[in-house]
Scaffold this active site. Structure first.
Site, short mmCIF file in Angstrom:
data_model
loop_
_atom_site.label_atom_id
_atom_site.label_comp_id
_atom_site.label_asym_id
_atom_site.label_seq_id
_atom_site.Cartn_x
_atom_site.Cartn_y
_atom_site.Cartn_z
N LEU A 159 0.82 -1.21 0.00
CA LEU A 159 0.00 0.00 0.00
C LEU A 159 0.86 1.27 0.00
O LEU A 159 0.43 2.30 -0.49
CB LEU A 159 -0.94 -0.01 1.20
N ASP A 160 2.06 1.18 0.55
CA ASP A 160 2.99 2.32 0.54
C ASP A 160 4.17 1.96 -0.35
O ASP A 160 5.28 1.73 0.11
CB ASP A 160 3.44 2.65 1.96
N PHE A 161 3.92 1.94 -1.64
CA PHE A 161 4.90 1.48 -2.64
C PHE A 161 5.70 2.69 -3.12
O PHE A 161 5.40 3.29 -4.15
CB PHE A 161 4.17 0.82 -3.81
#
Length: 280
Positions: A66-68
């Site tokens: 989700l935090d790429f």
């Protein structure tokens, strides 16, 4: 990312504490990456594709980050590895219609199909893929790429940016590109008019100049397929008067060569061969 060990403890201050011991990597700095050779940047993209493939087929199912963002990754031995899994998720979004499968990004949006099981098809995989495109592929792949590989690289960048392919298809693009890179490795060079004198078992310790991209920050150290390509490179630099073949190679097998401004001081070295430009 390699896990070397972990320790679980329950303290009064922080209950259910898990400490992990992982391999040490270098922080990912995009500005620095753009200054490295295309070979090294391609290797990073190749390792990222392997990661995407694993996330899509992990033992837990399809995993999305989700935090790429680049800060979630490190470089270990020239390859990209994810280091922060706090925001990893295996939940595929539920839906009743395609409109529920809407993905919004800063530059563009996508709508995925809703399956008969009530899940957005491949949403985790597609999210990872597009983030890989916007944070990595679009910067690292096209810049200074070999001309022979540009059609393939354009296809990869366009496919990931437009969501016309899934991660499996992108994964299949890359192994052929390594064999195609033989066309990059076996670069066709013009016949050189300049003559060079070969000095075996010799090295020039000084007489450096800087060039870009270089594997050495204080000199001009580049990779070549053979002596002919080294001659072509030396001929292209007005300050180059000699070059030294080392016994070191890059990960693709190309040989590392130091390019020099002069050959006034030559020292014995059994692992190197020096070529000196012959002047009239």
């Amino acid at each position: 990312f390699q896990l070397y060990g972990y320790c679980y403890q329950d303290s009064n201050d922080i209950p259910d504490t898990l400490t992990t011991i992982t391999e040490l990597g270098s922080p990912l700095e995009m500005i620095q990456l753009l200054q490295t050779s295309w070979e090294d940047r391609f290797r990073i993209c190749l390792s990222l594709v392997r990661l995407l493939h694993y996330l899509a087929h992990s033992p837990l199912g399809s995993v999305t980050l989700l935090d790429f963002r680049p800060r979630q990754f490190v470089i270990v031995d020239g390859e990209l590895k994810v280091t922060d899994l706090d925001d990893a998720s295996i939940e595929e979004s539920s839906c009743t219609s395609n409109s529920d499968c809407f993905m919004e990004f800063p530059a563009r949006n996508f709508t995925l199909p809703c399956s008969v099981e009530g899940r957005c098809q491949s949403m985790n995989e597609k999210r990872n893929l597009y983030n890989a495109y916007r944070f990595f592929f679009t910067y690292l792949l096209p810049h200074s790429a070999p001309a022979s590989l540009r059609p393939l690289l354009d296809k990869i960048v366009n496919a990931t940016g437009n969501h016309t392919e899934c991660g499996n298809a992108i994964y299949l693009f890359f192994p052929p590109s390594l064999s195609v890179s033989s066309e990059f490795t076996q670069k066709r060079v013009k016949s050189a008019n300049t003559k060079y004198r070969r000095v075996p078992e010799a090295f020039i310790p000084d007489e450096n100049y800087r060039c870009w991209p270089s594997y050495h920050h204080k000199g001009c150290l580049l990779s070549v397929f053979d002596v002919n390509e080294a001659i072509e490179i030396c001929d292209s630099y007005s300050q180059c008067k000699a070059f030294v073949l080392t016994n070191q190679t890059t990960w693709t097998g190309r040989q590392l060569v130091f390019f020099k401004t002069a050959s006034n001081h030559i020292m014995p070295d059994p692992d190197k061969i020096t070529y000196v430009k012959v002047t009239d």
